[in-house]
Write a protein that holds these residues in place. Structure first.
Motif, short mmCIF file in Angstrom:
data_model
loop_
_atom_site.label_atom_id
_atom_site.label_comp_id
_atom_site.label_asym_id
_atom_site.label_seq_id
_atom_site.Cartn_x
_atom_site.Cartn_y
_atom_site.Cartn_z
N THR A 9 -5.07 11.16 4.44
CA THR A 9 -5.67 10.31 3.41
C THR A 9 -5.21 8.90 3.68
O THR A 9 -4.64 8.30 4.74
N SER A 10 -5.56 7.90 2.76
CA SER A 10 -4.89 6.69 2.72
C SER A 10 -4.73 6.12 1.44
O SER A 10 -5.37 6.37 0.45
N SER A 44 -2.50 4.40 6.25
CA SER A 44 -2.74 5.98 6.50
C SER A 44 -1.69 6.73 5.95
O SER A 44 -0.66 6.29 5.95
N ASP A 64 0.89 -1.29 0.01
CA ASP A 64 0.16 0.03 0.12
C ASP A 64 0.85 1.27 -0.04
O ASP A 64 0.45 2.49 -0.46
N ASN A 110 -4.53 7.05 -7.03
CA ASN A 110 -4.37 5.85 -6.28
C ASN A 110 -4.55 4.41 -6.84
O ASN A 110 -5.38 3.82 -6.70
N TYR A 119 -10.75 16.27 -2.93
CA TYR A 119 -9.88 14.96 -3.56
C TYR A 119 -8.55 15.76 -3.83
O TYR A 119 -8.52 16.99 -4.07
N PHE A 179 -7.39 10.23 -4.43
CA PHE A 179 -7.28 10.23 -3.00
C PHE A 179 -8.18 11.14 -2.33
O PHE A 179 -8.61 12.28 -2.56
N LYS A 180 -8.74 10.85 -1.17
CA LYS A 180 -9.83 11.74 -0.69
C LYS A 180 -9.10 12.05 0.72
O LYS A 180 -8.62 11.49 1.30
N THR A 181 -9.60 13.41 1.23
CA THR A 181 -9.56 14.08 2.39
C THR A 181 -10.36 14.74 2.82
O THR A 181 -11.39 14.67 2.02
N SER A 232 -6.98 -1.33 0.00
CA SER A 232 -7.61 -1.66 1.26
C SER A 232 -7.79 -0.60 2.10
O SER A 232 -8.43 -0.80 3.39
N ALA A 233 -7.28 0.62 1.89
CA ALA A 233 -7.43 1.65 2.77
C ALA A 233 -6.64 1.35 4.37
O ALA A 233 -6.95 2.17 4.98
#
Lengths: 662, 662
Positions: free
Chosen positions: B215-216, B224, A43, A263, A226, A213-215, B220-221
């Motif tokens: 964000t992540s 972090s 990840d 992402n 985003y 990517f979300k925030t 799979s999120a």
């Protein structure tokens, strides 16, 4: 020109190449010390840092891009935020549609990108088939070299043979792999029994995964946002300001250079598929009327391009059509002059960087492959050891983006042009007798006026017919439940001729979008080679204008008299805007030159005992390792002319006396 | 030199200035069309886009920065990812400590930054007091001009008067407002009855709010990550590679230019407090031994700085100490040469940009104000209509960052230097008789060996004393509950002399960190003025090297013969790397020049009827609006020399004949 279809299996030895890039810190995986020491998993992949030579190379590519595109055509450059409120990407369609399809392995928990999964499994099966066929033909019973590598016995290889229709089906699927949507990929995975190659488990059906990517912004965490996946949207939402800044002149282009984020489900292939990358994007706004002509198209008409169009791919083929862009537009293989102009300019730009023209093709997107906003798209693809890689996308986004943002915000993202000749427009017009209307309807009079003014041309036409026939019309007011009747003494509806002085239209957008990191990596592969018979002596033959450092300055030995001469040279070159680096380390001069061959430094200046006596120094050229000797002024002048592209090394050799070869 | 304390209430009219910047699209609130049309709230504030002139100005500032710092001192430039895995910021302390204190208004739901809340309320009260006092002194019963503005009656103003001890307390609190932590601010808010000025509601006690955007990464999120709030961490984690790249030579500096992100609680003050901004950061790695000398300190010793040190502020004062940096370091007002060198270089850089030297001061941080990683910090602050603004922070981060990352990852982030003379080190050494140890302790023998090897020098010394006295020692093994006894036949402990050939140390870090957007905005305020008596005719007197566009090219009229001459000039200038813009719009020549005064374009060239006849053109200077006339070659040469700073306008006027004034 070589046959490019065979080039896809390029004999490129990636090991010493990658080792060179790592040793010289062109780039490195971000946070590498954490990868080794902590529980970083996949990840956190797909993030890269550029070290000093990579950073300088990137800056030089960006500089060349700015000169070739922005300055050459007076584009309006912007620098916009990456953080983007959710509402903007809802409107642009990215929240709903900017996704890849992924499959989960329910046992290991791995996520696999669905198209890459199908691709790699089918390629594996075809590869097995190839080996089985070659085995069958050669009756090579020992299968020595094969078995060493993968421990497969001849009969196992035999079992990998496919029947002819299956083989053909796989090849056709691969030729148009980018054209399948999620459900179609799911069907293929099921029907062809495609499993996770790492675990051999069956996978769940593909589901969409949004690549943004979300925030959230602000302390209340109420405002979702985003990280932009492209710079384009900020250019679109600023369209009105840009048009005004350009004094309402069309066509024009805006441009933006900045980081974007995607992402990726499972990043791989080093710099070629990363989660954060530098984009350089142009949005060219053009009047859709008149076939999207381009006033400078003549200048590029004869530029030759290697095209792989949509029809060819859908036929399961990969043959290139080599032709001048003028001819391609004439035959409508490329849709219009503006798109064609940019394809040609992209080729000229990549050529300037030092990209190998035999390893460049322009491939048209398949219908399902295109982003949701595009009506047509051609990718400039560069051939690397990872195959053909999309490095520049040239999309026709038509009116899509300006239209959706205008609709959402109520802002007129259009061009208004005074017409040379006013246009006569026939239209229906309603006239109310206000003197009678007021006394009769009192407080409703204004509402009636507004309701009539809001009627469409079609409604007016039909109302006129009713009035003609029944001498009255009936209308229901929105804030009332009773009908209102207007008779001919209160209203007349007639056709009038109106002069229109302005033309209003939404511009089309042609968007050339450059992935700088992908170009940089592909370029490095294209310019890499090693000295005859010595794989440890790598060279990067970057053009002088693009090379991270232009000149290496070396003293022949640790003699103290040499250093002041080097410092003077360094200062002179810096004042001329030419980057140099002094290497007075204790390594042999050969080692110091080798190090700089690896850095792609095109020129080297050596200061020796003669220099102290008569002021002369030697100048070395990286690729041929040949040297000339001249005064310091002569050498500085030669470097300036070489870096500016005013002279070739051959020119310099014909002017200045040669100096003994290394 | 004017008294700077009075400059804090600068008579700067922000309205026409901001209107100019907006009209010429220097910058704009991001996604402005969405702000008007949708439910965007404060949570989407603090985001700005640079339009064409702002983008070019920013690029020129960055270019000047790169030349002044990176190229001048051979710094190693990096370009690193903004996405940063959580683990990195846990180690650096940012997850725990990179926070501001905020108070919630429980009724409106507003979040207020606690220090800004205290500051604005107390400043308001002092302001009221000032008005009340002036009223009392002048016995000005009508209070005409005051009451017009704020509808306050004289007795209301009277009521705003503070008693002397209160007034003094408020002033002291404000002078050291940056020194309070959250609980202290909470105490002030309660004790002084400070409320939300927008609603007059009491607020909840301050709570910390982490300023990093979260964000992540990956499907799979699970991973972090944060958007970096500074570029520094990537430079630290790459330290080993950088040191190697620098051929293990110390000291050296790395540098990085890129966007950073801070989730401000309540952004305000336009470009001065934004959530996404361009940072240019230098990490200078230096041997902490020897007082952090700097080899080029002599070159800057006489540079004069205006200093506001910690002691002065703690005394509630704001008086500046004006002195040469050499003297400041000698008096230890500035701690060491390296820090002092960079302060002086920062001043020289800001001067080059055109910043007003009377509006620059260096302020030392108070103890509680410093970031968690800093042991000392001096800010270069620029005076604007918003007050003194931190634009460059020069922090001494000592060994903090390298140490925490090394500890977390096990990577040796140190410098190893061969010692000229080997160093004799006296130390305690334990010797075990392994032949006897094995048979006696069997499987525990290895554990005992390791335990002995792990003993510190202090532990060994005390064990030696015990052994001497009792002829045995006892130790408890970590993975066992029984004590082990070793007698003198098994172990001897003695003092030996060892030669050390290498010195190992963790470098200290001095970090000058530049907020490019804040510098850009403050610079624009400093260079803004308007023509005598006409506020509508604004001018930005940017230095030629920094101005977005260097030359405006205008035809006197729409005469077709003029345009080819302008195009030739434009091409010539572009080849020389000088940006120009042709304005052939229909506006009067005066209007076209005014537009470019607003854009800060320093030079204008006009082509007229004479030009067609004899090839001569006029050259206009922005600030004085004076003109000279020469051949095209002469004018191009003058422009080149002016932009490069080789000539002033006065020099040009003394060489070339004047042309009638506008």
């Amino acid at each position: 020109m070589p046959d490019t279809t065979t080039l896809t299996s390029l004999p490129f030895d990636r090991t010493p190449f990658e080792s060179l890039l790592k040793r010289r810190v062109f780039f490195t995986e971000s946070f590498e010390i954490y990868r080794k020491a902590t529980n970083f998993n996949g990840d956190n992949k797909g993030l890269y840092d550029y070290g000093p030579p990579g950073c300088a190379l990137q800056a030089n590519i960006v500089d060349a891009w700015r000169k070739h595109f922005v300055l050459e055509e007076d584009m309006l450059e912007l620098d916009c935020t990456m953080l983007t409120p959710e509402e903007v990407f809802k409107t642009s369609g990215h929240v709903e549609k900017f996704a890849d399809w992924m499959c989960k392995d329910p046992i290991t928990g791995d996520y696999l990108r669905a198209d890459h999964l199908v691709e790699s499994v089918l390629e594996g099966r075809l590869d097995g088939d190839r080996r089985a066929r070659s085995l069958a033909i050669e009756k090579e019973e020992k299968a020595g070299s094969d078995s060493k590598k993968n421990k497969l016995k001849a009969k196992d290889v035999e079992a990998m043979r496919l029947d002819d229709p299956t083989k053909q089906e796989y090849e056709e699927i691969l030729a148009k792999i980018d054209n399948y949507d999620g459900p179609e990929l799911g069907e293929l995975i099921k029907r062809l029994n495609i499993r996770n190659p790492n675990s051999n488990n069956p996978v769940l059906p593909p589901i969409p995964f949004n690549l943004m990517f979300k925030t959230s912004i602000g302390p209340s965490a109420a405002a979702s946002a985003y990280l932009r996946p492209e710079t384009a949207q900020s250019q679109f939402v600023n369209f009105r300001k840009l048009l005004e800044y350009n004094q309402n002149q069309m066509p024009f282009a805006s441009a933006s250079i900045g980081k974007a984020f995607r992402n990726e489900i499972a990043p791989r292939s080093g710099l070629l598929r990363v989660r954060e990358f530098l984009l350089a994007e142009i949005e060219h706004f053009v009047d859709p009327d008149g076939g999207k002509k381009h006033e400078k198209f003549e200048e590029v008409r004869e530029v030759e391009l290697r095209l792989l169009d949509r029809e060819t791919q859908l036929a399961g083929q990969t043959d290139l059509r080599i032709m001048m862009i003028g001819e391609a537009v004439k035959q409508r293989i490329v849709d219009n002059e503006t798109l064609g102009y940019f394809l040609a300019r992209v080729r000229l730009f990549l050529q300037k960087l030092g990209v190998s023209m035999e390893k460049l093709r322009f491939r048209q997107h398949l219908a399902n492959e295109m982003a949701h906003y595009a009506t047509d798209c051609w990718d400039a693809e560069l051939l690397t050891s990872y195959g053909w890689i999309e490095c520049v996308g040239c999309a026709d986004r038509s009116v899509y983006d300006l239209t959706v943002h205008a609709k959402r915000t109520g802002e007129a993202l259009v061009v208004r042009e005074p017409l040379a000749e006013p246009l006569e427009v026939e239209e229906w017009q309603a006239m109310l007798d206000k003197k009678k209307l007021g006394p009769k309807f009192r407080k409703d009079a204004k509402t009636i006026e507004d309701a009539i003014a809001a009627l469409s041309q079609t409604a007016l036409e039909s109302a006129a017919a009713t009035l003609e026939k029944e001498e009255k019309i009936t209308l229901r007011l929105s804030d009332s439940h009773s009908d209102i009747t207007l008779s001919t003494d209160l209203i007349t509806i007639s056709q009038v001729t109106r002069l229109e002085h302005t033309r209003e239209y939404t511009p089309n957008v042609i968007e050339p979008s450059f992935g700088i990191g992908r170009i940089l990596y592909s370029l490095l592969e294209h310019v890499y080679w090693h000295r005859e018979g010595d794989v440890a002596r790598g060279v990067l033959s970057l053009p002088p204008s693009i090379a991270p450092t232009k000149v290496l300055l070396v003293p022949l030995s640790a003699q103290p008299a040499f250093l002041p001469i080097l410092r003077t040279l360094s200062r002179k070159l810096r004042a001329l805007g030419i980057s140099s680096r002094i290497d007075d380390s204790s390594a042999t001069i050969g080692k110091r030159y080798s190090r700089n061959d690896e850095l792609g430094t095109p020129f080297g200046v050596t200061v020796d005992f003669e220099s102290v006596k008569d002021g002369s120094v030697t100048l070395r050229e990286r690729d041929g390792m040949r040297q000339v000797r001249s005064s310091q002024e002569g050498v500085v002048e030669a470097i300036v002319r070489l870096v500016a592209g005013l002279e070739t090394w051959e020119d310099v050799e014909s002017r200045l006396p040669a100096f003994g070869v290394e």
